[in-house]
Design an enzyme around this catalytic site. Structure first.
Site, short mmCIF file in Angstrom:
data_model
loop_
_atom_site.label_atom_id
_atom_site.label_comp_id
_atom_site.label_asym_id
_atom_site.label_seq_id
_atom_site.Cartn_x
_atom_site.Cartn_y
_atom_site.Cartn_z
N ASP A 16 7.06 -16.13 -27.10
CA ASP A 16 5.24 -16.74 -26.35
C ASP A 16 4.84 -16.39 -25.60
OD1 ASP A 16 5.63 -17.67 -29.37
OD2 ASP A 16 6.25 -20.35 -28.07
N GLU A 196 -1.43 -17.54 -36.82
CA GLU A 196 -0.85 -18.69 -35.55
C GLU A 196 -1.07 -17.58 -34.53
OE1 GLU A 196 3.02 -20.03 -35.70
OE2 GLU A 196 4.32 -18.67 -35.17
#
Length: 318
Positions: A16, A196
Site C-alpha cells: 500500500d 479499494e
C-alpha cells in the site's frame, strides 16, 4: 518516451505504498508494514534514495480500543500548511460477518518536519454509515478539498465500494458521500468483490482515479475511472469506468497481484506509478499475512486521447 528505471522491487515488504513529493524538494514515503502495528515515514532528496532512506517511526498502535490492530494503508499529505496521515485501524484482528472492523483515522503535525515533529491524533473520520472503511486519500480540485475512500454498504453486495465527499477540514466531511464505483465486473469480483485503494491524478483535460479490485492474491488488479476536468465530480454519472483492468498480473514476468497504486513524478518530470506486487503465487493462509507485497515504481505515459498507458508490471531485477 519514459525510460527511467528503478530497482525492482524498490522497497521490500512494504504494501500500500504512498509517496508525497513536497515543496521542500524532498520525497516522503509511507506504507503498510508487515506487522501492521506502526506508522513510519522515510524521506530523501531523490526519489531513488527512498529505497535506502532510514524510516522514522512516528506512531504506534494502541494497546486496546479502535486503533489497536491492523494498521493499514497510511497516506501522508500536506494540507493548508500542516501534515496529515490518513490510515485505517481496527479494534482487533477478528473477522465479524465476513469483514474486519476497520475505520478511518487521522493524525496531524503542524511542525515543518514530519519526521521529528509532534503528531496529534485528530480522531476518526466519520461517515454516515458506520461500517468497514479504509484506504482514504485526499486531493484538491477547483479550490475544494476532497476525501476519497473505500467502504462497505450493508445494502450493497460485496466488500467495499468507492466514495467521494468534500471536506470542511482535513478530518471532517462537509458533504454527503457519493458512490463512484462498486465491484460489478468479473475482474472486480474474483475471490472477493472489492473496490479499494483509490488514487487521484489529473492530466490535461481529464481527472482520473485508479483503484484496486478483487482478492489480494494474484487476482488483485488496478481499474480506472475518469471524468472531464470541468465536470461536477460529485455527480457519479460524470465518472466513466474502464470495462477492463488497466494493470494486471503478468505471469511471464512473475509479477502477481499489482495494486494499491499512488502517483508521483521523478526529478525529470516523468509520471511514476507507485504500487505493490508479489513475485509468487504460493501463499499459505490469508494473503494479508504474507509479508512479501513489495513496493515497486514504474514510469508510464499517456496516449493521444490523454489516457494513461501503464503497460505491464516489469520483472524483478536479476
Amino acid at each position: 518516451m519514459s525510460n527511467s528505471h528503478y530497482p525492482n522491487p524498490f522497497i521490500t515488504q512494504r504494501a500500500d505504498p504512498h509517496i508525497w513529493q513536497h515543496t521542500d524538494g524532498h520525497y516522503y514515503f509511507i506504507a503498510s508494514v508487515p506487522e501492521y502495528d506502526r506508522l513510519e515515514i522515510r524521506r530523501s532528496p531523490t526519489l531513488e534514495g527512498l529505497a535506502t532512506a532510514r524510516p522514522r517511526v512516528i506512531w504506534r498502535k494502541h494497546a486496546s480500543g479502535p486503533m489497536s490492530a491492523l494498521i493499514w494503508a497510511p497516506e501522508l499529505h500536506f494540507i493548508n500548511g500542516n501534515w496529515y496521515i490518513y490510515f485505517a485501524a481496527a479494534p482487533s484482528d477478528k473477522i465479524i460477518k465476513g469483514l474486519f472492523q476497520h475505520r478511518m483515522f487521522v493524525l496531524e503535525c503542524s511542525d515543518a518536519d514530519p519526521l521529528s515533529g509532534k503528531w496529534q491524533e485528530k480522531g476518526r473520520v466519520k461517515t454516515p454509515i458506520d461500517s468497514f472503511s479504509l484506504d482514504a486519500t485526499h486531493f484538491s480540485h477547483d479550490g475544494k478539498s476532497y476525501y476519497l475512500w473505500a467502504q462497505k454498504d450493508p445494502a450493497i453486495e460485496g466488500n467495499s465500494n468507492l466514495y467521494l465527499a468534500e471536506m470542511s477540514n482535513p478530518w471532517t466531511l462537509k458533504t454527503a458521500p457519493v458512490m463512484l464505483s462498486k465491484p460489478e465486473l468479473e475482474w472486480e469480483t474474483r475471490g472477493f468483490s472489492v473496490n479499494e485503494g483509490p488514487a487521484f491524478i489529473c492530466h490535461d483535460d481529464k481527472l482520473f482515479i485508479t483503484y484496486s479490485a478483487s482478492a489480494t492474491d494474484e487476482n488483485y488488479c488496478i481499474g480506472l475511472l475518469w471524468a472531464d476536468l470541468f465536470a461536477d465530480i460529485t455527480d457519479p454519472t460524470q465518472w466513466h469506468k474502464s470495462q477492463t483492468p488497466v494493470f494486471t498480473t503478468q505471469a511471464d514476468n512473475r509479477q502477481f497481484g499489482p495494486g494499491h497504486s499512488s502517483f508521483t513524478q521523478n526529478e525529470n518530470g516523468e509520471d511514476i506509478l507507485v504500487y505493490h506486487a508479489r513475485n509468487y503465487t504460493e501463499i499459505h493462509g490469508d494473503p494479508l499475512y504474507d509479508p512479501n507485497r513489495h513496493t515497486r515504481l514504474k514510469t508510464f505515459t499517456w496516449d493521444k486521447e490523454g489516457m494513461p498507458v501503464f503497460g505491464e508490471p516489469p520483472a524483478d531485477d536479476a
